[in-house]
Design a protein around this motif. Structure first.
Motif, PDB file in Angstrom:
ATOM      1  N   GLY A  78       0.908  -1.312   0.101  1.00 34.84           N
ATOM      2  CA  GLY A  78      -0.061   0.061   0.100  1.00 34.84           C
ATOM      3  C   GLY A  78       1.229   1.317   0.023  1.00 34.84           C
ATOM      4  O   GLY A  78       0.404   2.291  -0.957  1.00 34.84           O
ATOM      5  N   LEU A  79       1.820   1.363   0.890  1.00 34.31           N
ATOM      6  CA  LEU A  79       3.143   2.350   1.141  1.00 34.31           C
ATOM      7  C   LEU A  79       3.654   2.602  -0.504  1.00 34.31           C
ATOM      8  O   LEU A  79       3.435   3.787  -1.086  1.00 34.31           O
ATOM      9  N   THR A  80       3.862   1.265  -1.116  1.00 29.74           N
ATOM     10  CA  THR A  80       4.691   1.588  -2.841  1.00 29.74           C
ATOM     11  C   THR A  80       3.507   2.231  -3.399  1.00 29.74           C
ATOM     12  O   THR A  80       3.665   3.106  -4.319  1.00 29.74           O
ATOM     13  N   ILE A  81       2.692   1.924  -3.212  1.00 28.51           N
ATOM     14  CA  ILE A  81       1.792   2.246  -4.560  1.00 28.51           C
ATOM     15  C   ILE A  81       1.442   3.859  -4.416  1.00 28.51           C
ATOM     16  O   ILE A  81       1.505   4.553  -5.037  1.00 28.51           O
ATOM     17  N   ALA A  82       1.146   4.141  -2.991  1.00 28.99           N
ATOM     18  CA  ALA A  82       1.223   5.760  -2.552  1.00 28.99           C
ATOM     19  C   ALA A  82       2.137   6.500  -2.708  1.00 28.99           C
ATOM     20  O   ALA A  82       2.008   7.114  -3.779  1.00 28.99           O
ATOM     21  N   TYR A  83       3.330   5.476  -2.716  1.00 32.78           N
ATOM     22  CA  TYR A  83       4.479   6.377  -3.213  1.00 32.78           C
ATOM     23  C   TYR A  83       5.090   6.754  -4.765  1.00 32.78           C
ATOM     24  O   TYR A  83       4.928   7.437  -5.272  1.00 32.78           O
ATOM     25  N   ASN A  84       3.900   5.557  -5.711  1.00 31.02           N
ATOM     26  CA  ASN A  84       4.147   5.340  -6.925  1.00 31.02           C
ATOM     27  C   ASN A  84       3.561   6.881  -6.984  1.00 31.02           C
ATOM     28  O   ASN A  84       3.743   7.223  -8.140  1.00 31.02           O
ATOM     29  N   ASP A  85       2.045   6.357  -6.598  1.00 35.38           N
ATOM     30  CA  ASP A  85       1.481   7.793  -7.257  1.00 35.38           C
ATOM     31  C   ASP A  85       1.741   8.836  -6.863  1.00 35.38           C
ATOM     32  O   ASP A  85       1.466   9.984  -8.084  1.00 35.38           O
ATOM     33  N   TYR A  86       3.126   9.541  -5.651  1.00 31.54           N
ATOM     34  CA  TYR A  86       2.868  10.503  -5.745  1.00 31.54           C
ATOM     35  C   TYR A  86       4.267  11.021  -7.056  1.00 31.54           C
ATOM     36  O   TYR A  86       4.214  12.471  -7.279  1.00 31.54           O
ATOM     37  N   SER A  87       4.740  10.193  -6.575  1.00 32.96           N
ATOM     38  CA  SER A  87       5.801  10.131  -8.108  1.00 32.96           C
ATOM     39  C   SER A  87       5.948  10.708  -9.187  1.00 32.96           C
ATOM     40  O   SER A  87       6.306  11.516  -9.441  1.00 32.96           O
ATOM     41  N   VAL A  88       4.608   9.855  -9.760  1.00 34.43           N
ATOM     42  CA  VAL A  88       4.004  10.021 -10.741  1.00 34.43           C
ATOM     43  C   VAL A  88       3.423  11.382 -10.918  1.00 34.43           C
ATOM     44  O   VAL A  88       3.959  12.291 -12.439  1.00 34.43           O
ATOM     45  N   VAL A  89       2.797  11.843  -9.742  1.00 34.96           N
ATOM     46  CA  VAL A  89       2.372  12.945 -10.186  1.00 34.96           C
ATOM     47  C   VAL A  89       3.236  14.063  -9.993  1.00 34.96           C
ATOM     48  O   VAL A  89       2.838  14.988 -11.263  1.00 34.96           O
ATOM     49  N   HIS A  90       4.408  14.417  -8.900  1.00 37.47           N
ATOM     50  CA  HIS A  90       5.117  14.926  -8.805  1.00 37.47           C
ATOM     51  C   HIS A  90       5.909  14.847 -10.578  1.00 37.47           C
ATOM     52  O   HIS A  90       6.158  15.989 -10.701  1.00 37.47           O
ATOM     53  N   MET A  91       6.576  14.074 -11.105  1.00 38.27           N
ATOM     54  CA  MET A  91       6.807  13.865 -12.335  1.00 38.27           C
ATOM     55  C   MET A  91       6.230  15.046 -13.129  1.00 38.27           C
ATOM     56  O   MET A  91       6.799  15.734 -14.242  1.00 38.27           O
ATOM     57  N   LYS A  92       4.610  14.152 -13.237  1.00 35.17           N
ATOM     58  CA  LYS A  92       4.220  15.386 -14.495  1.00 35.17           C
ATOM     59  C   LYS A  92       4.413  16.271 -14.315  1.00 35.17           C
ATOM     60  O   LYS A  92       4.365  17.232 -15.187  1.00 35.17           O
ATOM     61  N   GLN A  93       3.984  17.037 -12.984  1.00 34.19           N
ATOM     62  CA  GLN A  93       4.353  18.480 -12.745  1.00 34.19           C
ATOM     63  C   GLN A  93       5.456  19.650 -13.147  1.00 34.19           C
ATOM     64  O   GLN A  93       5.282  20.311 -13.342  1.00 34.19           O
ATOM     65  N   LYS A  94       6.939  17.793 -12.667  1.00 35.03           N
ATOM     66  CA  LYS A  94       8.011  18.792 -13.173  1.00 35.03           C
ATOM     67  C   LYS A  94       8.320  19.526 -14.435  1.00 35.03           C
ATOM     68  O   LYS A  94       9.016  19.756 -14.611  1.00 35.03           O
ATOM     69  N   GLY A  95       7.436  18.148 -14.824  1.00 35.89           N
ATOM     70  CA  GLY A  95       7.306  18.223 -17.294  1.00 35.89           C
ATOM     71  C   GLY A  95       6.271  19.575 -17.088  1.00 35.89           C
ATOM     72  O   GLY A  95       7.134  19.900 -18.478  1.00 35.89           O
ATOM     73  N   LYS A  96       5.976  19.494 -16.730  1.00 40.41           N
ATOM     74  CA  LYS A  96       5.051  20.644 -17.253  1.00 40.41           C
ATOM     75  C   LYS A  96       5.612  22.328 -16.937  1.00 40.41           C
ATOM     76  O   LYS A  96       5.451  23.349 -17.374  1.00 40.41           O
ATOM     77  N   LYS A  97       6.697  22.327 -15.942  1.00 41.28           N
ATOM     78  CA  LYS A  97       7.283  23.609 -15.605  1.00 41.28           C
ATOM     79  C   LYS A  97       8.359  23.679 -16.746  1.00 41.28           C
ATOM     80  O   LYS A  97       8.683  23.313 -17.721  1.00 41.28           O
TER      81      LYS A  97
END
Length: 97
Positions: A78-97
């Motif tokens: 569960g924690l791995t899934i949550a960290y992955n979800d957070y990382s994916v969102v964070h990476m997408k936000q970084k890509g938009k900058k």
């Protein structure tokens, strides 16, 4: 030579057994210490002071105060899934900058 995933599996097993010691299960106190040491930011970021109590209640299927290795795997998954979800969102936000 073990693969990366095999190494991760070995580390997960050895971490569980280090905190469970020879009991082969975690008590709530064992779980609290494990979370504090292995996921140091997790409890700091929790607004709920009873987070470990709730985790134990959710995962202790037999309601005997003992967390099995299988339940521990549910927590880490569960924690791995949550960290992955957070990382994916964070990476997408970084890509938009």
């Amino acid at each position: 030579m073990p693969s990366q995933i095999e190494h991760a599996m070995e580390k997960t097993m050895s971490t569980f057994h280090r905190f469970a010691r020879d009991k082969c299960y975690l008590t709530k106190e064992d779980l609290r210490v494990l979370v504090e040491k292995e996921f140091p930011g997790f409890l700091e970021n929790q607004k709920d002071l009873l987070a470990v109590d709730k985790i134990m209640k959710d995962l202790d299927q037999c309601r005997d105060g003992k967390l099995s290795f299988q339940s521990f795997l549910s927590l880490t998954a569960g924690l791995t899934i949550a960290y992955n979800d957070y990382s994916v969102v964070h990476m997408k936000q970084k890509g938009k900058k």
